[in-house]
Design a protein around this motif. Structure first.
Motif, short mmCIF file in Angstrom:
data_model
loop_
_atom_site.label_atom_id
_atom_site.label_comp_id
_atom_site.label_asym_id
_atom_site.label_seq_id
_atom_site.Cartn_x
_atom_site.Cartn_y
_atom_site.Cartn_z
N HIS A 274 7.58 -5.82 -11.30
CA HIS A 274 7.29 -4.58 -12.03
C HIS A 274 6.03 -3.92 -11.48
O HIS A 274 6.10 -3.03 -10.67
CB HIS A 274 7.17 -4.79 -13.56
N LEU A 275 4.84 -4.30 -12.02
CA LEU A 275 3.55 -3.81 -11.50
C LEU A 275 3.33 -2.31 -11.67
O LEU A 275 2.55 -1.71 -10.91
CB LEU A 275 3.39 -4.21 -10.01
N GLU A 276 3.99 -1.69 -12.65
CA GLU A 276 3.80 -0.26 -12.87
C GLU A 276 2.35 0.08 -13.19
O GLU A 276 1.87 1.17 -12.89
CB GLU A 276 4.68 0.22 -14.05
N HIS A 277 1.63 -0.84 -13.84
CA HIS A 277 0.26 -0.54 -14.28
C HIS A 277 -0.80 -1.33 -13.53
O HIS A 277 -1.97 -1.33 -13.92
CB HIS A 277 0.15 -0.77 -15.80
N THR A 278 -0.42 -2.01 -12.47
CA THR A 278 -1.39 -2.83 -11.72
C THR A 278 -2.42 -1.93 -11.03
O THR A 278 -2.07 -0.91 -10.45
CB THR A 278 -0.63 -3.68 -10.69
N ASP A 279 -3.68 -2.34 -11.09
CA ASP A 279 -4.75 -1.55 -10.46
C ASP A 279 -5.13 -2.16 -9.10
O ASP A 279 -4.53 -3.14 -8.65
CB ASP A 279 -5.96 -1.47 -11.40
N ALA A 280 -6.14 -1.55 -8.48
CA ALA A 280 -6.55 -1.98 -7.13
C ALA A 280 -7.00 -3.45 -7.11
O ALA A 280 -6.74 -4.18 -6.15
CB ALA A 280 -7.67 -1.07 -6.62
N THR A 281 -7.64 -3.89 -8.18
CA THR A 281 -8.08 -5.29 -8.24
C THR A 281 -6.87 -6.22 -8.24
O THR A 281 -6.86 -7.26 -7.57
CB THR A 281 -8.88 -5.54 -9.54
N GLY A 282 -5.86 -5.84 -9.00
CA GLY A 282 -4.63 -6.64 -9.06
C GLY A 282 -3.95 -6.69 -7.70
O GLY A 282 -3.48 -7.75 -7.26
N ILE A 283 -3.90 -5.54 -7.02
CA ILE A 283 -3.27 -5.50 -5.69
C ILE A 283 -4.03 -6.40 -4.72
O ILE A 283 -3.44 -7.18 -3.96
CB ILE A 283 -3.20 -4.03 -5.17
N ALA A 284 -5.35 -6.35 -4.78
CA ALA A 284 -6.16 -7.19 -3.88
C ALA A 284 -5.93 -8.67 -4.19
O ALA A 284 -5.85 -9.51 -3.28
CB ALA A 284 -7.65 -6.84 -4.04
N ALA A 285 -5.78 -9.00 -5.47
CA ALA A 285 -5.55 -10.41 -5.84
C ALA A 285 -4.19 -10.88 -5.30
O ALA A 285 -4.07 -12.00 -4.78
CB ALA A 285 -5.60 -10.56 -7.36
N LEU A 286 -3.17 -10.02 -5.39
CA LEU A 286 -1.84 -10.40 -4.86
C LEU A 286 -1.93 -10.64 -3.37
O LEU A 286 -1.33 -11.58 -2.84
CB LEU A 286 -0.81 -9.29 -5.15
N LYS A 287 -2.68 -9.79 -2.68
CA LYS A 287 -2.83 -9.93 -1.23
C LYS A 287 -3.53 -11.25 -0.89
O LYS A 287 -3.06 -12.01 -0.04
CB LYS A 287 -3.61 -8.73 -0.69
N ALA A 288 -4.61 -11.52 -1.60
CA ALA A 288 -5.37 -12.73 -1.30
C ALA A 288 -4.53 -13.99 -1.51
O ALA A 288 -4.69 -14.99 -0.81
CB ALA A 288 -6.63 -12.77 -2.16
N ALA A 289 -3.61 -13.94 -2.47
CA ALA A 289 -2.81 -15.14 -2.78
C ALA A 289 -1.42 -15.09 -2.13
O ALA A 289 -0.60 -15.98 -2.35
CB ALA A 289 -2.66 -15.27 -4.28
#
Ligand code: NIG
Ligand code: FE
Length: 418
Positions: A274-289
């Motif tokens: 989903h991730l409709e409301h994910t912010d830049a911090t969330g995106i960076a966390a997904l990338k890191a993991a």
């Protein structure tokens, strides 16, 4: 010697061949298209792909040859997020939304997931399989050959097992391939309204061991949202599932910024969906993991929202984006990947090529099947589709029509339009 089959005269054989990893950045646009392509199959597997001349020189005399008629040939779509087994429909709620109510308001007054739970509890496994077969055909005729399939409309031990056993039976009795996911934490059943922790414990201590004991699921998912399960409750369930050997997927940040993406990253989930409301911090966390985002524009469109996930930001951040239908009776009543391609391009500014990579090779990797499906390469399963167009971009461009003319699963004809 096993049976041989060849497909020749493909205007574009869209192979998606490439490095054995999910596609990110500019690689999402590299579809490895062979013009005037052909493919040679032996039994269930692909033996060779190449230019027509090259492939024709390899064919044994008794090989059956299919002429694609200068059409596009693609891998079967891999739909990495669906809820394909449920009883009843919710056209009444669709009508209420058309009259101004929101998805959340309808759910808060006892509709939504809970309405489908009541209907599904009342259905037998046999009845669910029968309903599921109708939807299996819908997926196939849209060009999908593999679906991830969630439980989540039972929410009791026996009803969740019933759904997962129905999924297993559908996998055995249809030509569609199902990858099962346990979603016992899809919603808090109304009988546990004032006993949240009791339900969380039921999922962990009663449901999970039965599900894994019977080998009924490969993944565990949780609807992490204010209206469903908190990040703390989701963490408890997902970490227990991981200890029991299941991979993890999370319904994250769908209706609000609930912290689901960060939780998925913390737990090293396979996907955050989903991730409709994910912010830049969330995106960076997904990338890191290294978590793959699974974007579900059908569920934004069908609830009448315009809050699509930030696909471009995710691609720019280097994430291996996946697109899926989220087929379900409430938020996304579509099994059509071509519809999702259209929405991805018009609403999320993904190019048709990026959207194709997100619905095939990247989706396959998100299900741990990147070595088996998702591209047309030697050694992979012969799941492919002849679409009635000459240029692959037409799949996203002409919308609201059926493109798939013939669908093959494991080298066998699974659907033919005529
Ligand atoms: O992915 N968000 C939770 N689950 C589904 C909706 C299910 C339903 O409305 O029945 C989704 O959108
Ligand atoms: Fe969903």
């Amino acid at each position: 010697m096993s049976e041989t089959l060849a497909v020749v005269n493909c205007s574009q054989l869209v192979t998606l061949a490439g490095a054995r990893r999910p596609r990110t950045g500019g690689d999402l646009r590299q579809l490895a298209i062979i013009e005037d392509g052909a493919m040679f199959l032996r039994g269930e597997l692909i033996e060779a792909v190449g230019r027509r001349r090259e492939i024709e020189s390899l064919l044994p005399g008794d090989c059956e040859v299919i002429d694609a008629g200068r059409r596009v040939v693609l891998p079967g779509f891999v739909d990495a997020h669906t809820h394909p087994v449920f009883a009843g429909i919710r056209a009444n709620e669709f009508e209420q939304r058309a009259s101004g109510d929101t998805y959340r308001e309808i759910a808060a007054r006892g509709g939504g997931i809970r309405a489908t739970v009541w209907a599904t509890r009342a259905a037998s496994m046999k009845g669910l399989v029968q309903i599921g077969k109708r939807y299996a055909e819908w997926f196939l005729r849209a060009g999908t050959t593999t679906v991830e399939a969630k439980s989540g409309y039972g929410l009791t031990v026996e009803d969740e097992l019933k759904l997962l056993r129905a999924i297993k039976q559908l996998n055995d009795e249809t030509v569609l391939n199902y990858v099962p996911t346990f979603l016992g934490a899809h919603d808090l059943p109304s009988e546990y309204r004032n006993r949240r922790q009791t339900y969380v414990k039921l999922v962990i201590n009663e449901m999970l061991p039965r599900v894994t004991g019977e080998k009924l699921a490969e993944y565990c998912d949780v609807f992490c949202e204010q209206d469903a399960f908190t990040t703390d409750e989701s963490w408890q369930i997902l970490s227990a599932a991981r200890c029991q050997g299941l991979g993890l997927r999370v319904h994250a940040d769908q209706l609000s910024l609930s912290g689901g993406a960060r939780l998925a990253a913390e737990l090293n989930a396979a996907t955050a969906d989903h991730l409709e409301h994910t912010d830049a911090t969330g995106i960076a966390a997904l990338k890191a993991a290294n978590v793959q985002p699974v974007l579900l524009p059908g569920s934004v469109y069908a609830i009448g929202s315009n809050h699509y996930p930030a696909a471009r930001e995710m691609i720019d951040a280097g994430l291996a984006v996946v697109l899926a239908t989220d087929f379900n009776p409430g938020s996304s009543p579509t099994p059509s990947m071509p519809m999702i391609l259209s929405l991805a391009s018009t609403q999320m500014k993904m190019t048709p090529a990026e959207a194709i990579a997100a619905t095939t090779i990247n989706a396959a990797y998100s299900l741990g099947r990147g070595d088996e499906i998702g591209s047309l390469e030697k050694g992979k399963r012969a799941d492919f589709v002849i679409h009635d167009c000459e240029d692959y971009r037409e799949l996203a461009y002409f919308f609201g029509i059926e493109h798939a003319l013939q669908v093959y699963a494991s080298g066998k004809l699974a659907f033919s339009r005529n």
